[in-house]
Write a protein that holds these residues in place. Structure first.
Motif, short mmCIF file in Angstrom:
data_model
loop_
_atom_site.label_atom_id
_atom_site.label_comp_id
_atom_site.label_asym_id
_atom_site.label_seq_id
_atom_site.Cartn_x
_atom_site.Cartn_y
_atom_site.Cartn_z
N TYR A 271 -8.80 -13.73 2.51
CA TYR A 271 -8.94 -12.29 2.74
C TYR A 271 -8.68 -11.92 4.20
N GLU A 272 -8.39 -12.92 5.02
CA GLU A 272 -8.12 -12.69 6.44
C GLU A 272 -6.81 -13.33 6.87
N SER A 273 -5.92 -13.55 5.92
CA SER A 273 -4.64 -14.18 6.24
C SER A 273 -3.63 -13.12 6.67
N ASP A 274 -2.46 -13.58 7.09
CA ASP A 274 -1.40 -12.66 7.49
C ASP A 274 -0.39 -12.45 6.37
N ASN A 275 -0.80 -12.72 5.13
CA ASN A 275 0.09 -12.57 3.99
C ASN A 275 0.36 -11.11 3.68
N ASN A 276 1.55 -10.84 3.10
CA ASN A 276 1.86 -9.46 2.71
C ASN A 276 2.71 -9.36 1.44
N VAL A 277 2.84 -10.45 0.68
CA VAL A 277 3.66 -10.40 -0.53
C VAL A 277 2.82 -9.96 -1.73
N CYS A 278 3.49 -9.42 -2.72
CA CYS A 278 2.80 -8.91 -3.91
C CYS A 278 2.11 -10.04 -4.67
N ASP A 279 0.89 -9.74 -5.15
CA ASP A 279 0.23 -10.67 -6.06
C ASP A 279 0.24 -10.14 -7.50
N ASP A 280 0.84 -8.99 -7.69
CA ASP A 280 0.98 -8.38 -9.01
C ASP A 280 2.23 -7.50 -8.98
N GLN A 281 3.22 -7.82 -9.81
CA GLN A 281 4.46 -7.04 -9.79
C GLN A 281 5.07 -6.99 -11.18
N VAL A 282 5.59 -5.83 -11.51
CA VAL A 282 6.26 -5.59 -12.79
C VAL A 282 7.68 -5.10 -12.52
N VAL A 283 8.65 -5.67 -13.22
CA VAL A 283 10.05 -5.24 -13.13
C VAL A 283 10.50 -4.81 -14.52
N THR A 284 11.13 -3.66 -14.60
CA THR A 284 11.68 -3.18 -15.86
C THR A 284 13.20 -3.04 -15.73
#
Length: 538
Positions: free
Chosen positions: A373-386
């Motif tokens: 919860y204190e990392s420098d990550n910024n990628v999606c952990d939930d994504q939907v593509v249609t």
């Protein structure tokens, strides 16, 4: 790059065989990490190819790879061991130039590019100078659409105006598992559910796997080029969907005539929902590292729980523990479990202070003991593509040009880890699948039947459901067919690899289009978008 033409897509490279070869095909593996090791194992145990050389900067990884797949208990010969890919390129240039450079060793027929993602583009351009070298590149091809298109310009085959006449393959392993090959046959050739109306496909990443690779690990940061978890984790899922819904089935009468069914629209939504400071347990306070956190024992994502309790304490020193400590196998073997535990804790306690460490230094390293919860990550952990397709005229009897819809869901907090599942809805029934089974429901008979998927050895099953081995086999067979059997590159590419470089670039482009749609909250009209991107590079 010209407007894409219909590829010839394979059904089963595993069933294609050629006669015994007069000599073994030789390969170099660039990058002896988990993916390089996976291909080294597959080539060595399941093909007639030989791993001849390795380039890897980490001494322990390089030695272990060489001992396992190249020189055994002996010593490496000239041209078998390199400290990095650049050293090999320089050596190969000298070898090819001949003369008085003193290099008499033989070279290789092909290369496996298995380095970190951001190195792929530079390596591919460097390798392009060797016009006869066959290439398999781990996915993703590159981290931007511009770079993907530049790879196409450098490596495009003679059939498309280029100057290369060699095999090219990509690590889209989902195309090569026996399960998925059978699923595609049922859908496109046997047409057991009639015309496809809609497809739902999910990649459950796995709750701790996502924290390891996409919160603490190498793939936690999205760049300005538009790469994120959709590209680095799920580009082969998008490719899998396009393989089912765009590419015509290969049959003796229709493979060269059926058109490629381009998507009509692409949309996407997604965000970083869980691994951010707002989700941090109050009890954790100001702690930024699991080893000093008062909430550690209650946290599902405790690095101590994941790496030590779930793995090392059971004697499991393979992935992910050997990613945290690359030489832990050597420590465990020579000094025992207690020493390995100390080595792991030493790595996990490493932390940073944003006030004293530069952003570049933080981003350039992995921090496996860092609070999720204190990392420098910024990628999606939930994504939907249609993705949608429109009705288009087709002379093919397969009706592959019908309107249809695909929905892809990449989700982090799941019990299953990378065990894809999905459902395909058709005009005559529906199919469900979960990486191991395929179940068909027939509307006419109102009955359900399970299809038996071919059994595989355990070591193959755990490697993307056999996809790693299937991909390695197809690539080695294709190179062998060209080098030893006199088969044309075009025929070998279609027969064994089953897709072209052009198709590889196009499937990556769909990923970038989806990311653009997500960031800008808009609908991408594919054909117009793709034509514009191609025009900008010509």
């Amino acid at each position: 790059m010209k407007e894409p033409q219909p590829p010839i897509s394979h059904l089963s490279p595993l069933t294609s065989t050629i006669s015994p070869s007069p000599r073994h095909i030789r390969f170099i593996v660039l990058g002896a990490g988990s993916r390089g090791t996976a291909y080294g194992q597959a080539v060595t145990t399941a093909t007639t190819g030989h791993i001849h050389a390795v380039a890897e900067p980490h001494p322990f990884k390089r030695r272990e790879f060489g001992r396992n797949f190249i020189w055994g208990d002996g010593k490496p010969q000239d041209g078998q061991e390199f400290e990095d890919w650049r050293e090999w390129v320089r050596w190969e240039v000298k070898r090819r130039n001949g003369g008085s450079n003193g290099i008499t060793a033989e070279g290789v027929d092909g290369v496996f590019i298995c380095t970190l993602d951001d190195q792929h583009i530079e390596i591919l351009h460097a390798v392009a100078q060797f016009k006869d070298l066959h290439i398999l590149c781990e996915k993703p091809l590159a981290l931007s659409l511009q770079d993907c298109l530049s790879v196409y310009r450098s490596l495009k085959p003679t059939t498309d105006g280029g100057d290369r006449n060699t095999i090219f393959s990509i690590g889209h392993v989902l195309r090569y598992s026996p399960h998925n090959i059978l699923l595609r046959k049922l859908l496109l050739v046997d047409r057991v559910i009639g015309d496809i109306v809609s497809l739902e496909h999910c990649e459950p990443v796995g709750w701790w796997h996502f924290s390891h690779s996409y919160v603490r690990g190498n793939w936690r940061r999205e760049t300005a080029n538009g790469d994120g978890s959709l590209l680095t984790k799920s580009c082969h899922d998008v490719d899998f969907i396009l393989w089912l819904l765009c590419s015509p089935p290969e049959t003796p009468t229709s493979a060269s005539k059926s058109a490629y069914h381009h998507p009509r629209t692409i949309t996407s939504t997604g965000s970083l929902t869980q691994f951010n400071p707002r989700r941090k347990p109050r009890k954790a306070g100001n702690a930024t590292n699991c080893l000093s956190c008062t909430a550690e024992k209650e946290c599902n994502y405790s690095a101590l729980k994941i790496y030590r309790d779930m793995h090392l304490s059971h004697g499991d020193i393979d992935w992910p523990v050997n990613i945290v400590c690359p030489d832990i196998e050597d420590t465990y073997r020579t000094s025992g479990a207690e020493a390995a535990d100390k080595a792991l804790l030493f790595r996990l306690q490493q932390d940073y202070n944003k006030e004293t460490d530069s952003g570049d230094k933080i981003a350039s390293k992995t921090w496996y003991g860092r609070c999720v919860y204190e990392s420098d990550n910024n990628v999606c952990d939930d994504q939907v593509v249609t993705i949608t397709w429109a009705d288009e005229p087709s002379s093919s009897s397969t009706a592959s040009m019908n309107a249809k819809t695909a929905l892809f869901h990449m989700i982090a907090p799941t019990e299953k880890q990378c065990q894809r599942r999905g459902r395909v809805y058709g005009t005559h029934g529906e199919i469900s699948y979960d990486s191991r089974t395929i179940t068909i429901y027939d509307f006419a008979t109102q009955s359900e039947s399970a299809i038996e998927v071919p059994r595989q050895p355990p070591e193959e099953e755990k490697a993307h459901g056999g996809g790693d081995y299937g991909l390695a086999r197809s690539f080695v067979l294709a190179v062998d067919a060209v080098v030893n059997q006199g088969m044309s590159v075009g025929e070998a590419q279609a027969r064994f690899v089953g897709c072209t470089l052009e198709e590889v670039v196009r499937s990556h482009a769909v990923v970038f289009a989806a990311e653009e749609a997500r960031r800008e909250e808009r609908v991408v009209r594919w054909k117009e978008w793709w034509r514009e991107r191609l025009a900008l590079t010509e």
